[in-house]
Write a protein that holds these residues in place. Structure first.
Motif, PDB file in Angstrom:
ATOM      1  N   VAL A  44       0.850  -1.183   0.000  1.00 30.94           N
ATOM      2  CA  VAL A  44       0.000   0.000   0.000  1.00 30.94           C
ATOM      3  C   VAL A  44       0.890   1.238   0.000  1.00 30.94           C
ATOM      4  O   VAL A  44       2.034   1.201   0.451  1.00 30.94           O
ATOM      5  CB  VAL A  44      -0.987   0.037   1.190  1.00 30.94           C
ATOM      6  N   PHE A  49      -3.857   3.853   0.336  1.00 33.51           N
ATOM      7  CA  PHE A  49      -4.180   3.468   1.711  1.00 33.51           C
ATOM      8  C   PHE A  49      -5.682   3.511   1.990  1.00 33.51           C
ATOM      9  O   PHE A  49      -6.234   2.591   2.588  1.00 33.51           O
ATOM     10  CB  PHE A  49      -3.437   4.380   2.694  1.00 33.51           C
ATOM     11  N   GLU A  52      -7.362   0.466   0.083  1.00 33.69           N
ATOM     12  CA  GLU A  52      -6.902  -0.860   0.508  1.00 33.69           C
ATOM     13  C   GLU A  52      -7.142  -1.139   1.983  1.00 33.69           C
ATOM     14  O   GLU A  52      -7.324  -2.278   2.373  1.00 33.69           O
ATOM     15  CB  GLU A  52      -5.404  -1.036   0.197  1.00 33.69           C
ATOM     16  N   VAL A  53      -7.116  -0.099   2.810  1.00 34.72           N
ATOM     17  CA  VAL A  53      -7.183  -0.307   4.266  1.00 34.72           C
ATOM     18  C   VAL A  53      -8.468   0.250   4.870  1.00 34.72           C
ATOM     19  O   VAL A  53      -9.241  -0.489   5.482  1.00 34.72           O
ATOM     20  CB  VAL A  53      -5.947   0.317   4.959  1.00 34.72           C
ATOM     21  N   SER A  56     -11.730  -1.273   3.399  1.00 37.99           N
ATOM     22  CA  SER A  56     -11.738  -2.722   3.221  1.00 37.99           C
ATOM     23  C   SER A  56     -12.888  -3.351   4.004  1.00 37.99           C
ATOM     24  O   SER A  56     -13.217  -2.905   5.104  1.00 37.99           O
ATOM     25  CB  SER A  56     -10.410  -3.323   3.695  1.00 37.99           C
ATOM     26  N   SER A  59     -10.822  -7.013   8.194  1.00 39.14           N
ATOM     27  CA  SER A  59      -9.841  -6.409   9.081  1.00 39.14           C
ATOM     28  C   SER A  59      -8.512  -6.380   8.342  1.00 39.14           C
ATOM     29  O   SER A  59      -8.244  -7.229   7.488  1.00 39.14           O
ATOM     30  CB  SER A  59      -9.712  -7.226  10.365  1.00 39.14           C
ATOM     31  N   VAL A  60      -7.672  -5.389   8.674  1.00 38.93           N
ATOM     32  CA  VAL A  60      -6.403  -5.213   7.969  1.00 38.93           C
ATOM     33  C   VAL A  60      -5.279  -5.007   8.968  1.00 38.93           C
ATOM     34  O   VAL A  60      -5.416  -4.226   9.910  1.00 38.93           O
ATOM     35  CB  VAL A  60      -6.450  -3.992   7.010  1.00 38.93           C
ATOM     36  N   VAL A  62      -1.519  -3.595   8.900  1.00 39.65           N
ATOM     37  CA  VAL A  62      -0.582  -2.850   8.062  1.00 39.65           C
ATOM     38  C   VAL A  62       0.791  -2.929   8.705  1.00 39.65           C
ATOM     39  O   VAL A  62       0.985  -2.476   9.836  1.00 39.65           O
ATOM     40  CB  VAL A  62      -1.006  -1.374   7.899  1.00 39.65           C
ATOM     41  N   LYS A  91      -6.755  -8.999   5.827  1.00 44.41           N
ATOM     42  CA  LYS A  91      -5.815  -8.561   4.799  1.00 44.41           C
ATOM     43  C   LYS A  91      -4.540  -8.108   5.486  1.00 44.41           C
ATOM     44  O   LYS A  91      -4.596  -7.416   6.504  1.00 44.41           O
ATOM     45  CB  LYS A  91      -6.401  -7.399   3.996  1.00 44.41           C
ATOM     46  N   ALA A  93      -1.199  -5.905   4.796  1.00 44.28           N
ATOM     47  CA  ALA A  93      -0.660  -4.905   3.882  1.00 44.28           C
ATOM     48  C   ALA A  93       0.712  -4.458   4.366  1.00 44.28           C
ATOM     49  O   ALA A  93       1.013  -4.531   5.562  1.00 44.28           O
ATOM     50  CB  ALA A  93      -1.608  -3.711   3.801  1.00 44.28           C
ATOM     51  N   THR A 103       1.289   8.765   5.333  1.00 46.56           N
ATOM     52  CA  THR A 103       0.509   7.794   6.112  1.00 46.56           C
ATOM     53  C   THR A 103       1.236   7.449   7.405  1.00 46.56           C
ATOM     54  O   THR A 103       0.611   7.355   8.471  1.00 46.56           O
ATOM     55  CB  THR A 103       0.234   6.533   5.279  1.00 46.56           C
ATOM     56  N   PHE A 118      -6.464  -2.612  11.837  1.00 44.01           N
ATOM     57  CA  PHE A 118      -7.684  -1.873  11.539  1.00 44.01           C
ATOM     58  C   PHE A 118      -8.863  -2.839  11.484  1.00 44.01           C
ATOM     59  O   PHE A 118      -8.743  -3.957  10.993  1.00 44.01           O
ATOM     60  CB  PHE A 118      -7.576  -1.181  10.176  1.00 44.01           C
TER      61      PHE A 118
END
Length: 147
Positions: A44, A49, A52-53, A56, A59-60, A62, A91, A93, A103, A118
């Motif tokens: 990402v 961001f 993708e995050v 989404s 849950s992600v 990163v 996910k 990332a 970010t 997240f």
């Protein structure tokens, strides 16, 4: 995501959230084969961001990292294994903090590796430092249970 039908060769556009729903080819109706290695960490950037995050439907986690960081490189194999194991539910990332400072600054990433968890677009946990795969997995499972 594009999946080529092994029966007729047609390229089928498939949303990522439907990959586990046994998709069929839109032309010939044959089952589409989804590669088992599909669930890998996704790169990402500052510009991707949000999509993708933050938006989404899963849950992600990163991973905030940099190429020169030894602990970050050690962590990469753990995250690849976890992405393969839990790819349908969470996910994973990767955000290169050297190339994406906006970010990293927005989420107050001061040390790497830092992992941001997240759920439903909200930051729910921050993990700092080189953690064991089991420790990361424990945090992933707690986020998956609450989402």
């Amino acid at each position: 995501m594009i999946i080529r039908c092994l029966n007729c060769g047609t390229k089928n556009r498939m949303p990522e959230n439907r990959l586990n729903a046994h998709p069929l080819c839109g032309r010939c109706g044959a089952p589409l084969v989804v590669e088992s290695g599909l669930h890998t960490p996704v790169e990402v950037t500052d510009s991707t961001f949000l999509g993708e995050v933050l938006t989404s439907n899963r849950s992600v986690l990163v991973d905030c990292w940099a190429p020169w960081c030894g602990p970050c490189r050690s962590l990469a194999s753990h995250l690849e294994e976890l992405a393969a194991k839990y790819g349908g539910g969470i996910k994973i990332a990767k955000l290169n903090v050297d190339e994406n400072p906006l970010t990293a600054q927005q989420y107050n990433v001061r040390n790497i590796p830092t992992m941001l968890l997240f759920s439903k677009g909200r930051l729910v946990n921050t993990l700092v430092g080189l953690l064991s795969k089991e420790e990361i997995e424990r945090h992933l499972l707690s986020v998956m249970e609450t989402s």
